[in-house]
Scaffold this motif. Structure first.
Motif, PDB file in Angstrom:
ATOM      1  N   GLN A  32       0.873  -1.282   0.065  1.00  0.00           N
ATOM      2  CA  GLN A  32      -0.029  -0.021  -0.067  1.00  0.00           C
ATOM      3  C   GLN A  32       0.915   1.250   0.086  1.00  0.00           C
ATOM      4  O   GLN A  32       0.595   2.254  -0.667  1.00  0.00           O
ATOM      5  N   THR A  36       1.083   3.902  -3.000  1.00  0.00           N
ATOM      6  CA  THR A  36       0.674   5.177  -2.851  1.00  0.00           C
ATOM      7  C   THR A  36       1.759   6.287  -2.920  1.00  0.00           C
ATOM      8  O   THR A  36       1.582   7.388  -3.665  1.00  0.00           O
ATOM      9  N   CYS A  56      -3.907  -4.377  -7.039  1.00  0.00           N
ATOM     10  CA  CYS A  56      -5.435  -4.790  -7.686  1.00  0.00           C
ATOM     11  C   CYS A  56      -5.961  -6.001  -7.112  1.00  0.00           C
ATOM     12  O   CYS A  56      -6.927  -6.118  -6.888  1.00  0.00           O
ATOM     13  N   GLN A  59      -7.133  -6.123  -4.022  1.00  0.00           N
ATOM     14  CA  GLN A  59      -8.228  -5.096  -3.827  1.00  0.00           C
ATOM     15  C   GLN A  59      -8.052  -3.919  -2.798  1.00  0.00           C
ATOM     16  O   GLN A  59      -8.791  -3.572  -2.381  1.00  0.00           O
ATOM     17  N   ARG A  61      -7.598  -0.174  -1.661  1.00  0.00           N
ATOM     18  CA  ARG A  61      -8.204   1.107  -1.749  1.00  0.00           C
ATOM     19  C   ARG A  61      -6.898   2.203  -1.833  1.00  0.00           C
ATOM     20  O   ARG A  61      -6.727   2.700  -1.142  1.00  0.00           O
ATOM     21  N   PRO A  63      -6.267   5.649  -4.373  1.00  0.00           N
ATOM     22  CA  PRO A  63      -6.872   6.452  -5.707  1.00  0.00           C
ATOM     23  C   PRO A  63      -5.820   6.298  -6.839  1.00  0.00           C
ATOM     24  O   PRO A  63      -4.601   6.335  -6.492  1.00  0.00           O
ATOM     25  N   TYR A  88     -13.460  -1.780 -13.193  1.00  0.00           N
ATOM     26  CA  TYR A  88     -13.255  -0.501 -12.636  1.00  0.00           C
ATOM     27  C   TYR A  88     -13.547   0.548 -13.725  1.00  0.00           C
ATOM     28  O   TYR A  88     -14.204   1.687 -13.517  1.00  0.00           O
TER      29      TYR A  88
END
Length: 266
Positions: A32, A36, A56, A59, A61, A63, A88
């Protein structure tokens, strides 16, 4: 990993460390943090695609995650796109070019195995094709989309005016790094069009059979396109040309093409 979320000043060293840590321990928070950081800093190196793919699949989250999945993949005909990513983009597609064209061309090329996605995407691809034609855009992926969705009923005067230049477009690939551009001359106009090579490729327009094409080097020397050069037509939509004649009969390209046909017929 939390440090990755706190600033851009860590430079390129931080993602390398996060990559090593993720490969070693496989922790979600490390992945993550890595994704990011890459997105926040606009880093799109192809080597990071596997990490966006993992994110992906898990999953996560984040942006713009799916956008960066596309931005970092190899946009070739053999590339496979995860179906979660296709899902998506059903709800909105703000991909930059040429990635949007790549996504739609992928749907078209794989419509047999992605029939439900194809049906869902079709209307959006039609509108995308119309907008892209009006802007005069063409490449291999766009040609795939145009060839799939274009039909006479979509044409109006504006489209019929823009379309001929795209129908007569050719993709030129050159293996000789000394060649920097390709020149096309139509004798009817008396002025050549010079298109620079980008990564050894260029898109040109030839709308008469006797158009002359030569390659140029840095000094402007001219060479015949033999051996090192491959030329392929991007669109094969000849039947639409006649509809373009009906809607935009004063188009310069159409008139010159028609004039040659009449001359050859005689």
């Amino acid at each position: 990993s939390l440090l990755a979320l706190q600033g851009k000043e860590f430079g390129r060293l931080l993602p390398r460390c996060l990559c090593l840590a993720y490969r070693q321990y496989g922790q979600r928070d490390t992945l993550q943090a890595l994704c990011t950081f890459l997105i926040a800093n606009g880093i799109r190196d192809k080597k990071y695609h596997t990490y966006f793919a993992d994110a992906c699949a898990l999953q996560l989250r984040i942006p713009m995650l799916q956008e960066y999945y596309i931005y970092t993949c190899e946009c070739g005909p053999q590339t496979q796109i995860d179906q979660s990513v296709l899902l998506y983009f059903i709800y909105g597609n703000e991909l930059e070019e040429p990635y949007c064209a790549f996504l739609y061309a992928y749907i078209v090329r794989n419509q047999d195995s992605l029939s439900s996605f194809y049906r869902t995407y079709l209307k959006r691809m039609e509108q995308y094709a119309v907008n892209s034609i009006k802007r005069g855009r063409i490449d291999k992926n766009l040609a795939t989309v145009y060839g799939e969705v274009l039909r006479s009923s979509l044409l109006d005067a504006e489209l019929a005016t823009a379309l001929p230049e795209l129908i007569f477009s050719y993709y030129v690939e050159c293996d000789n790094p000394s060649m920097t551009a390709v020149s096309v001359l139509h004798k009817e106009e008396g002025q050549e069009c010079v298109v620079p090579f980008v990564n050894g490729a260029a898109t040109i327009c030839m709308y008469t059979e006797d158009a002359k094409m030569v390659l140029l080097d840095e000094e402007g020397n001219r060479y015949l396109p033999t051996g090192c050069c491959r030329i392929s037509r991007l669109l094969h939509e000849e039947e639409l040309i006649y509809r373009c004649y009906e809607l935009a009969g004063e188009n310069r390209i159409l008139l010159l093409n028609l004039l040659e046909k009449v001359h050859n017929f005689r």
